[in-house]
Design an enzyme around this catalytic site. Structure first.
Site, PDB file in Angstrom:
ATOM      1  N   ALA A   1       0.846  -1.187   0.000  1.00  0.00           N
ATOM      2  CA  ALA A   1       0.000   0.000   0.000  1.00  0.00           C
ATOM      3  C   ALA A   1       0.887   1.246   0.000  1.00  0.00           C
ATOM      4  O   ALA A   1       2.107   1.158   0.185  1.00  0.00           O
ATOM      5  CB  ALA A   1      -0.910  -0.013   1.218  1.00  0.00           C
TER       6      ALA A   1
ATOM      7  N   GLN B   1       1.385   3.603   2.123  1.00  0.00           N
ATOM      8  CA  GLN B   1       2.164   3.742   3.357  1.00  0.00           C
ATOM      9  C   GLN B   1       2.736   2.388   3.799  1.00  0.00           C
ATOM     10  O   GLN B   1       2.628   1.998   4.961  1.00  0.00           O
ATOM     11  CB  GLN B   1       1.297   4.344   4.457  1.00  0.00           C
ATOM     12  CG  GLN B   1       1.111   5.841   4.368  1.00  0.00           C
ATOM     13  CD  GLN B   1       2.391   6.609   4.651  1.00  0.00           C
ATOM     14  OE1 GLN B   1       3.278   6.152   5.362  1.00  0.00           O
ATOM     15  NE2 GLN B   1       2.492   7.789   4.058  1.00  0.00           N
ATOM     16  N   SER B   2       3.381   1.711   2.893  1.00  0.00           N
ATOM     17  CA  SER B   2       3.883   0.365   3.176  1.00  0.00           C
ATOM     18  C   SER B   2       5.160   0.386   4.008  1.00  0.00           C
ATOM     19  O   SER B   2       6.186   0.939   3.592  1.00  0.00           O
ATOM     20  CB  SER B   2       4.146  -0.371   1.863  1.00  0.00           C
ATOM     21  OG  SER B   2       4.806  -1.598   2.103  1.00  0.00           O
ATOM     22  N   ASN B   3       5.108  -0.245   5.183  1.00  0.00           N
ATOM     23  CA  ASN B   3       6.319  -0.450   5.976  1.00  0.00           C
ATOM     24  C   ASN B   3       7.266  -1.416   5.283  1.00  0.00           C
ATOM     25  O   ASN B   3       8.484  -1.250   5.336  1.00  0.00           O
ATOM     26  CB  ASN B   3       5.957  -1.008   7.351  1.00  0.00           C
ATOM     27  CG  ASN B   3       5.081  -0.085   8.159  1.00  0.00           C
ATOM     28  OD1 ASN B   3       5.368   1.091   8.294  1.00  0.00           O
ATOM     29  ND2 ASN B   3       3.995  -0.621   8.700  1.00  0.00           N
TER      30      ASN B   3
ATOM     31  N   VAL C   1       7.737  -1.892   2.065  1.00  0.00           N
ATOM     32  CA  VAL C   1       8.463  -1.238   0.974  1.00  0.00           C
ATOM     33  C   VAL C   1       9.614  -0.406   1.532  1.00  0.00           C
ATOM     34  O   VAL C   1      10.739  -0.434   1.011  1.00  0.00           O
ATOM     35  CB  VAL C   1       7.512  -0.384   0.118  1.00  0.00           C
ATOM     36  CG1 VAL C   1       8.293   0.555  -0.802  1.00  0.00           C
ATOM     37  CG2 VAL C   1       6.600  -1.283  -0.712  1.00  0.00           C
TER      38      VAL C   1
END
Length: 334
Positions: A73, A75-77, A79
Site C-alpha cells: 500500500a 504507506q507500506s512499511n 516497501v
C-alpha cells in the site's frame, strides 16, 4: 530447525528486547503484558520485515540479483524496509504502491513511509486499488529482465515461505530469551496481515514443540480468509524447513478490530497508540500494531485471558506511518 541451511544475510539488531509492560498491565488489570520489540530491528527505523528480508535477500544475492521488485500500500512499511536493505546491499529497487485507501490527504500520500521511499531514491510506480498486485510485480520483474537486469521479486509483506523463515527464527530467539529470564510465556499476540509473521511464528513454535498459542489480530481480511492464508503459508514454511505438520488449530485469528478496512483508522487504534505512548513510552503504528494492541486491550478488558497469564505482544514496527495519519491522531489526542 536448522535454519543455517538457507542463504541469509545478517541485517537485524538482534535479539530485540523483550520487556515487561508493568504500567499497562497495572492499568488494565488481568494478565501480565510483555512486548517483543521488533520495532527495534535497526534498518530504516526497524520493523518486522527486516526479519524476513534476511532470508529473502540472502536468496536474492545467491541468485545474483541486481534489482529488487516489491509492492505494498502507499504507506507500506515493507516497501520502506525493502528499499533500505536494497540500498545497503547496493541493489536497485522498484516498488509498486497501491492506492488501497481512497484519500487526498497530503500527509498520507507524501509523508511517513512515502517520504522515506523518496529519500532513498527508489523507483515508484502507482496502481489503483483492487489491482492484482502480485501480477503487477511479476510484470515489472519480467520487464526488467528483458532490459538486462537480474530481477528478484518479493511478494507483499515479504510473505512467502522463504520470508516466513525469519519468524521461525524469532520463535527460537524468543524462547531463548524467555528461558534465560525464567519467563513462562502463555500466549503471543500480534497484528496479522500478509500472513508471513504469524505463519513463521507458528511453524517455528510447532517445530520447537513450544506449546505456546499465537493469536493474530487481523488488520484486513475476515477471519476465515485470514486463517486460511496463514495456515497455507505455515504449512509451506514447515515443509521448506523439513519440520512437523502444522495442526489446523495452531492458527487463530481474531478479525473483530479491522474497522472499516485496511489502513482506515479506528478509535480503538488511536486509544491503543496513546495508552502505550503515555504509559510505556512506546509508539505503535496506525495500521498494524495499533489495531493489534487495540484488540489485545479489548480482550483483556473482557476478561478473555486468565489473570495468571504472561502474554507477549509482538511489536512489528511501523511508527513512521504515524506521520501519515497526523490529522486523525492529533484530533484523537486533543
Amino acid at each position: 530447525m536448522h535454519l543455517a541451511r538457507f542463504p541469509r544475510i545478517k541485517l537485524c539488531h538482534a535479539p530485540t528486547p523483550l520487556e515487561k509492560m508493568g504500567n499497562l498491565s497495572k492499568l488494565l488489570g488481568g494478565p501480565t503484558l510483555w512486548i517483543k520489540r521488533d520495532d527495534c530491528t535497526g534498518i530504516a527505523t526497524g520493523g518486522n520485515k527486516v526479519r524476513k528480508l534476511e532470508f529473502l535477500m540472502g536468496e536474492a544475492m545467491a541468485k545474483g540479483a541486481t534489482h529488487i521488485v516489491t509492492q505494498g500500500a502507499v504507506q507500506s512499511n515493507h516497501v520502506r524496509q525493502t528499499a533500505a536493505v536494497a540500498a545497503k546491499l547496493g541493489l536497485k529497487c522498484t516498488a509498486i504502491l497501491e492506492h488501497r485507501i481512497q484519500t487526498n490527504d497530503a500527509d498520507y500520500l507524501q509523508g511517513g513511509n512515502v517520504l522515506f521511499d523518496h529519500l532513498m531514491g527508489i523507483n515508484i510506480e502507482y496502481r489503483p486499488g483492487g489491482t492484482d498486485m502480485q501480477a503487477a510485480i511479476d510484470e515489472v520483474g519480467a520487464r526488467l529482465t528483458e532490459a538486462g537486469e537480474t530481477a528478484y521479486v518479493i511478494p507483499g509483506g515479504g510473505s512467502n515461505p522463504v520470508g516466513a523463515l525469519g519468524y521461525a527464527s524469532v520463535a527460537l530467539e524468543l524462547l531463548n530469551q524467555a528461558n534465560e529470564m525464567h519467563l513462562k510465556i502463555d500466549r503471543i499476540v500480534h497484528a496479522t496481515g500478509s500472513a508471513g509473521t504469524q505463519a513463521g511464528l507458528v511453524a517455528g513454535l510447532v517445530a520447537l514443540n513450544a506449546a505456546i498459542p499465537v493469536l493474530g489480530i487481523g488488520v484486513r481480511l475476515p477471519k476465515d480468509r485470514q486463517e486460511a492464508n496463514v495456515f497455507k503459508l505455515a504449512e509451506a514454511t514447515a515443509k521448506l524447513m523439513g519440520g512437523p505438520a502444522i495442526p489446523r488449530d495452531a492458527v487463530e485469528a481474531n478479525c473483530d478490530y479491522v474497522g472499516d478496512g485496511y489502513g482506515i483508522p479506528t478509535p480503538g487504534m488511536a486509544e491503543a497508540v496513546m495508552l502505550l505512548a503515555r504509559n510505556e513510552g512506546i509508539f505503535l503504528d496506525p495500521v498494524y500494531s495499533g489495531k493489534g494492541m487495540a484488540g489485545l486491550i479489548d480482550l483483556v478488558r473482557k476478561k478473555t485471558f486468565a489473570d495468571s497469564e504472561n502474554i507477549v505482544f509482538l511489536h512489528t514496527g511501523g511508527q513512521v506511518g504515524l506521520f501519515g495519519y497526523a490529522d486523525y491522531l492529533n484530533a484523537a489526542a486533543a
